[in-house]
Design a protein around this motif. Structure first.
Motif, short mmCIF file in Angstrom:
data_model
loop_
_atom_site.label_atom_id
_atom_site.label_comp_id
_atom_site.label_asym_id
_atom_site.label_seq_id
_atom_site.Cartn_x
_atom_site.Cartn_y
_atom_site.Cartn_z
N PHE A 15 -85.79 -20.39 -41.76
CA PHE A 15 -86.68 -19.36 -41.22
C PHE A 15 -88.02 -19.36 -41.94
CE2 PHE A 15 -82.71 -17.75 -39.46
CZ PHE A 15 -83.13 -17.45 -38.16
N GLY A 16 -88.02 -19.75 -43.23
CA GLY A 16 -89.30 -19.87 -43.92
C GLY A 16 -90.18 -20.90 -43.27
N SER A 17 -89.60 -22.02 -42.82
CA SER A 17 -90.36 -23.08 -42.15
C SER A 17 -90.77 -22.67 -40.75
CB SER A 17 -89.54 -24.37 -42.11
OG SER A 17 -88.39 -24.20 -41.28
N ASN A 18 -90.21 -21.58 -40.25
CA ASN A 18 -90.57 -21.06 -38.93
C ASN A 18 -91.39 -19.78 -39.03
OD1 ASN A 18 -89.22 -22.64 -36.53
ND2 ASN A 18 -87.71 -22.64 -38.18
N GLY A 19 -92.22 -19.71 -40.06
CA GLY A 19 -93.20 -18.64 -40.14
C GLY A 19 -92.71 -17.32 -40.69
N HIS A 20 -91.51 -17.28 -41.26
CA HIS A 20 -90.98 -16.04 -41.82
C HIS A 20 -91.32 -15.93 -43.31
CE1 HIS A 20 -88.69 -16.40 -38.12
NE2 HIS A 20 -88.21 -15.18 -38.28
N GLU A 21 -91.67 -14.73 -43.75
CA GLU A 21 -91.87 -14.46 -45.16
C GLU A 21 -90.50 -14.41 -45.84
OE1 GLU A 21 -94.59 -13.51 -48.39
OE2 GLU A 21 -94.95 -14.14 -46.32
N VAL A 22 -90.26 -15.28 -46.80
CA VAL A 22 -88.98 -15.29 -47.52
C VAL A 22 -89.06 -14.24 -48.63
CG1 VAL A 22 -87.32 -16.65 -48.82
CG2 VAL A 22 -88.66 -17.73 -47.00
N LEU A 23 -88.26 -13.19 -48.50
CA LEU A 23 -88.33 -12.06 -49.42
C LEU A 23 -87.04 -11.95 -50.24
CD1 LEU A 23 -89.85 -9.43 -46.98
CD2 LEU A 23 -91.04 -10.65 -48.78
N PRO A 24 -87.12 -11.42 -51.46
CA PRO A 24 -85.90 -11.21 -52.24
C PRO A 24 -85.08 -10.07 -51.67
CG PRO A 24 -87.79 -10.28 -53.38
CD PRO A 24 -88.34 -11.02 -52.19
N SER A 25 -83.83 -10.03 -52.07
CA SER A 25 -82.97 -8.93 -51.66
C SER A 25 -83.52 -7.61 -52.19
CB SER A 25 -81.56 -9.15 -52.22
OG SER A 25 -80.77 -7.98 -52.07
N GLY A 26 -83.39 -6.56 -51.38
CA GLY A 26 -83.68 -5.23 -51.88
C GLY A 26 -82.59 -4.79 -52.84
N PRO A 27 -82.84 -3.73 -53.63
CA PRO A 27 -81.82 -3.26 -54.57
C PRO A 27 -80.64 -2.64 -53.85
CG PRO A 27 -83.67 -1.74 -54.51
CD PRO A 27 -84.08 -2.93 -53.69
N LEU A 28 -79.50 -2.59 -54.53
CA LEU A 28 -78.31 -1.96 -53.93
C LEU A 28 -78.46 -0.44 -53.83
CD1 LEU A 28 -75.43 -4.05 -55.53
CD2 LEU A 28 -76.03 -3.90 -53.11
N VAL A 29 -79.31 0.13 -54.66
CA VAL A 29 -79.64 1.55 -54.52
C VAL A 29 -80.93 1.62 -53.70
CG1 VAL A 29 -80.23 3.67 -55.72
CG2 VAL A 29 -78.57 2.11 -56.72
N PRO A 30 -80.85 2.04 -52.43
CA PRO A 30 -82.01 1.94 -51.54
C PRO A 30 -83.15 2.85 -51.97
CG PRO A 30 -80.24 3.15 -50.48
CD PRO A 30 -79.67 2.61 -51.74
N ASN A 31 -84.36 2.33 -51.88
CA ASN A 31 -85.55 3.09 -52.24
C ASN A 31 -86.07 3.95 -51.10
OD1 ASN A 31 -86.11 2.12 -54.99
ND2 ASN A 31 -86.41 0.13 -54.01
N ASN A 32 -85.70 3.62 -49.88
CA ASN A 32 -86.38 4.23 -48.75
C ASN A 32 -85.46 4.94 -47.75
OD1 ASN A 32 -85.09 1.99 -47.81
ND2 ASN A 32 -86.78 1.21 -46.60
N ASP A 33 -84.21 5.17 -48.13
CA ASP A 33 -83.30 5.83 -47.21
C ASP A 33 -82.39 6.78 -47.97
OD1 ASP A 33 -81.48 6.68 -45.32
OD2 ASP A 33 -81.37 4.74 -44.32
N PRO A 34 -82.69 8.10 -47.94
CA PRO A 34 -81.89 9.06 -48.71
C PRO A 34 -80.49 9.30 -48.16
CG PRO A 34 -83.49 10.22 -47.37
CD PRO A 34 -83.78 8.75 -47.21
N THR A 35 -80.23 8.80 -46.94
CA THR A 35 -78.92 9.03 -46.33
C THR A 35 -77.87 8.03 -46.79
OG1 THR A 35 -79.35 7.62 -44.40
CG2 THR A 35 -80.10 9.91 -44.29
N LEU A 36 -78.29 6.96 -47.44
CA LEU A 36 -77.37 5.90 -47.82
C LEU A 36 -76.98 5.99 -49.29
CD1 LEU A 36 -78.88 2.76 -46.05
CD2 LEU A 36 -76.87 4.05 -45.36
N LEU A 37 -75.68 5.78 -49.53
CA LEU A 37 -75.21 5.69 -50.91
C LEU A 37 -75.64 4.36 -51.51
CD1 LEU A 37 -73.44 7.54 -52.73
CD2 LEU A 37 -71.51 6.06 -52.14
N PHE A 38 -75.40 3.27 -50.77
CA PHE A 38 -75.79 1.94 -51.19
C PHE A 38 -76.39 1.19 -50.00
CE2 PHE A 38 -71.98 2.73 -53.93
CZ PHE A 38 -72.67 2.85 -55.12
N THR A 39 -77.18 0.19 -50.28
CA THR A 39 -77.69 -0.69 -49.23
C THR A 39 -76.51 -1.40 -48.58
OG1 THR A 39 -79.79 -1.01 -50.36
CG2 THR A 39 -79.15 -2.67 -48.75
#
Length: 890
Positions: A15-39
């Motif tokens: 997917f990187g070769s097809n124009g996708h930004e290769v990003l690292p995994s987010g943390p297991l404790v989500p930064n942007n969703d208060p409803t989730l215990l874990f990602t």
């Protein structure tokens, strides 16, 4: 055969070769969703992008996301080890389009990847689409060449995804692999679809609608793509098995467990090895992301996972902690893909070892109780819920661990009884964790962030600046103007004020202009990572959006805060050098008055360790070397040796702070950390560092409180004044104070002993009690009965023994009354009379007269107490009465 690491790498590269930004995994404790215990899915870190609350500089992305499902709605814990595909930790491969490509490209990407890159046979693949998604149906026919019978329409919500009751939603298309007729099961949508023959390997979500509250759906202006492919499940397909635990990575962990326990990986303990392998991954990754075992919230879920694995280690017959020994095997398998695991290895190892050591101490007692209860229920197949709750409440056994222990015996737990007992406890216990998370989404700030952008922080170089007001919040809502007397939150395009974050408190100061405006800033907070908000109450004038204001930080307060923040970095490194590399920051508070630093360590620090830490920090301060900062990528910074907080979200660039030098021979930098806070320019600006407290915060977490600069100087001056006043009172030199105090303490102990002996002698002399006669004959039996003043109840037994020797043959009853009015009575019977009189019987009679109950001892000596010391004489009369009755009966 492709291994999991190779599969992950090839997926990201494709997917990187097809124009996708290769990003690292987010943390297991989500930064942007208060409803989730874990990602629990790959899209979690992009949630605000999909909802339009956040924009990114790219429109395509690909990730390998670490996920945990072991609590709340998504909980696979009970099934792990007993099924082929359940995990608490798993990796989700996903490619995402944010308003860029849609169904055609998503299907073509998926088809090309699995059939060309991974060479899966086309005739063993089929797909599902939502029942009315003709577009996806026709695309599969065109791109994959599927016949109609290999594109199955699913009419249920299994193939329709939604983010919630309202918001983005859309149909799904799943890709299935056929393991062949030798495996039982039918295709999706059939009666036997739950079998293992047809396995879903990839889910493509076509996010194309906006679900309205009234039930209608509107077309999204920019349809998006969210996909998810479980790496373990996909690897099983590529490696020719339907069992995830037979894949190379999981098998390596199972073999490591078997070798460490000296048991067969495939024998009667196969389930235990599978549980350990899975739970090892979730435990280690959660700890690496900053979660520590505790009794609530995320820490409690981690503890459940760890204890379940540790219970299975015990089933293997292992008598010593096992889990920590397996960490190197996991790091070898996954450390390259997830470098945070390698960086946290020391902390992970220490935490696992400590937790298992503690748990094993309670495990034996808990299992013994369980065995006793099983004997009570006999052949019954249900364990009472109250018993399961007792195991949970007393021994820390989660319900699922008890169920797991009973599963081989075919015994279930009475769930209703357990729930009832738990509910009773909850009514009195602490309020349960609500799952709100640390960074709750506040809509108003997201809207403002999209409108006005980030705030430029100038405070590294200055404490005064001009700025333009770009937003005002009054009563939680955007406003165009704020008048005098009103409280408000003001955002400017740039600011020298530091917004509270990273443990450092926000700045205070004032905003003003030539038109008479004065806005004292009482606090400054950072919102959404880069928007700085100034809170206060407008004292004079009027502020409108668009106004230009002067901004002035409270310089003295900032200066003290800087010194304390820099000292925390020096302290962190000193702790690692004195206590070990397992020490990791678990929280901090940096204020102008003092600093507080929480760190991972399993036991209290000794005075010698505290002294060594202080010595190291002050030695670095005296170097007065420059404090340097560099902007680097997080990866470059960590490779350069910078310490980072595991689980912390860092941007594309981070500030790397370097302080101090090891020594003249080494010459290497003493402390290197990632930090966005404000700091001193030279370490000598800290002046002095003094630890004033060390304490426990939670299991495995300690806290140090310390002072620097003027705060430390005032503290030391106060300590010196106290010492001089004490020495003056004793008329000695200050340096002689410790020896003199020790001498006085010893002298006081000696005097207290002598006074106590004198009191006892006076009490027994016949002049210190209300009953002064020495010996009284009752029914021919000699009796000494006295109320003793000023005697400690703990001395009564000794006095009774002395009186027994004096009387030769007879009975002794002595009562002591304490300062708070309570009574204590002791009775004694000489050896020749114990066949006729029992000291326990006599003392019970005396205690009851003073309002007490019971009493304990032997036939020749007993003691008891009562709340009403005023009835002391009545207590002695009660004893005499019993003696008279028994003597007369004889």
């Amino acid at each position: 055969m492709a291994g999991l690491n190779e599969i992950r790498s090839k997926y990201l590269s494709f997917f990187g070769s097809n124009g996708h930004e290769v990003l690292p995994s987010g943390p297991l404790v989500p930064n942007n969703d208060p409803t989730l215990l874990f990602t629990n899915a790959g899209m979690v870190q992009f949630k605000n992008v999909f909802t339009g609350q956040e924009t990114r500089p790219y429109k395509r992305a690909v990730t390998a996301q670490k996920c945990v499902r072991a609590g709340g709605k998504h909980n696979d814990l009970d099934n792990v080890g007993y099924t082929a595909r359940h995990h608490t930790f798993f990796e989700m491969l996903g490619n995402f389009s944010f308003g860029d490509y849609f169904k055609a490209d998503a299907i073509e990407f998926a088809w090309n990847l699995i059939t060309k890159e991974f060479d899966l046979p086309k005739d063993r693949l089929l797909s599902t689409v939502y029942v009315d998604d003709d577009e996806a149906f026709n695309l599969w026919k065109k791109i994959a060449g599927f016949s109609d019978d290999r594109i199955i329409r699913i009419p249920t919500t299994d193939n329709f995804w939604s983010m919630g009751d309202t918001g983005p939603c859309g149909p799904c298309s799943e890709i299935f692999f056929d393991h062949g007729p030798k495996i039982p099961g039918g295709p999706p949508g059939s009666a036997d679809q739950d079998g293992d023959r047809f396995i879903e390997i990839w889910n493509l979500v076509f996010m194309q609608y906006e679900q309205q509250a009234d039930g209608t759906r509107l077309n999204l202006p920019k349809p998006s793509i969210d996909t998810g492919m479980g790496l373990e499940r996909f690897a099983a397909v590529l490696q020719g098995t339907h069992d995830n635990y037979a894949t190379d990575l999981m098998r390596a962990l199972i073999v490591a467990s078997a070798e460490a326990s000296r048991t067969d990986p495939d024998g009667p303990h196969a389930v235990s090895h599978r549980v350990i392998a899975d739970h090892l991954r979730s435990s280690c990754f959660l700890i690496a992301d900053g979660v520590l075992p505790s009794n609530e919230g995320r820490g409690y879920v981690l503890r459940r996972i760890m204890r379940r694995a540790m219970r299975h280690a015990q089933l293997l017959g292992v008598t010593e902690p096992l889990m920590w020994k397996l960490v190197p095997a996991l790091v070898r398998q996954m450390g390259d893909a997830y470098p945070e695991l390698r960086r946290a290895e020391a902390l992970v190892t220490e935490t696992l070892k400590l937790e298992e050591t503690r748990f094993r101490e309670t495990l034996v007692r808990g299992l013994r109780l369980l065995d006793e209860e099983l004997e009570q229920i006999g052949s019954a197949k249900v364990l009472p819920g109250e018993v399961a709750f007792k195991l949970y409440d007393t021994y820390g056994f989660p319900l699922d661990l008890t169920q797991d222990a009973l599963r081989p015996k075919g015994i279930a737990v009475e769930q209703a009884g357990f729930d009832s007992a738990m509910q009773r406890q909850r009514e009195e216990a602490r309020k349960a964790w609500s799952g709100s998370g640390e960074k709750a989404t506040e809509t108003v700030w997201f809207e403002l962030r999209e409108e006005i952008g980030a705030t430029e922080f100038l405070g590294y170089d200055t404490e005064n600046a001009e700025a333009k007001v770009v937003a005002i919040i009054v009563d939680g809502k955007p406003a165009k103007v704020v008048a005098a007397g009103a409280e408000a939150a003001i955002i400017t395009n740039q600011t020298p004020f530091y917004g509270e974050s990273g443990g450092q408190v926000g700045d205070t100061g004032v905003l003003f202009n030539g038109a008479g405006v004065e806005f004292p800033v009482s606090d400054t907070l950072k919102k959404l990572g880069d928007m700085i908000v100034h809170f206060g109450k407008l004292a004079r004038g009027e502020i409108k959006v668009g106004d230009v204001v002067e901004m002035k930080v409270d310089s003295a307060r900032r200066r003290a805060t800087r010194a304390n923040h820099s000292a925390t970095h020096l302290l962190h490194e000193a702790l690692r050098r004195v206590l070990g590399e397992h020490v990791t920051q678990k929280g901090s508070m940096v204020a102008p008055e003092r600093l507080r630093f929480d760190f991972s360590h399993p036991k209290p620090m000794t005075p010698d360790e505290i002294s060594k830490v202080e010595e190291i920090v002050n030695r670095i301060i005296r170097q007065n070397s420059d404090v340097t900062t560099r902007l680097m990528t997080p990866k470059e910074a960590i490779e350069a040796g910078a310490l980072a907080l595991f689980g912390e979200k860092y941007g594309d660039e981070v500030r790397v702070l370097s302080m101090g030098v090891n020594d003249d021979t080494d010459g290497k930098t003493y402390s290197v950390e990632l930090c966005g806070g404000t700091h001193v320019r030279r370490v000598g600006d800290i002046a002095i560092f003094k630890i004033i407290g060390e304490s426990a915060v939670a299991s495995g977490v300690r806290r140090i409180e310390a002072l620097t600069g003027e705060g430390a100087r005032h503290y030391l001056v106060d300590q010196e004044r106290i010492a001089k006043e004490a020495a003056g009172a004793l008329k000695i030199a200050t340096e002689d104070l410790p020896a003199r105090v020790a001498s006085l303490v010893e002298e006081r102990k000696r005097l207290e002993r002598e006074l106590n002996e004198a009191k006892k002698k006076l009490a027994m002399s016949g002049t210190g009690g209300a009953e002064a006669s020495s010996v009284q004959a009752i029914g021919g039996v000699n009796v000494i009965a006295r109320v003793l003043q000023g005697v400690n109840p703990k001395d009564l037994r000794g006095l009774v023994d002395e009186a027994k020797q004096q009387v030769g043959s007879g009975i002794v009853a002595l009562v002591a009354v304490s300062e708070d009015g309570k009574g204590a009575i002791a009775t004694g019977v000489t050896a020749d009379l114990t066949t006729r009189f029992n000291a326990v019987e006599l003392v019970k009679a005396g205690a009851e007269a003073m309002g007490g109950k019971g009493g304990g001892g032997r036939p020749d000596m007993a003691q008891a107490g009562g709340p009403d010391g005023d009835k002391a004489d009545a207590a002695l009369e009660a004893v005499r009465a019993v003696v008279g009755q028994l003597a007369g009966a004889a």
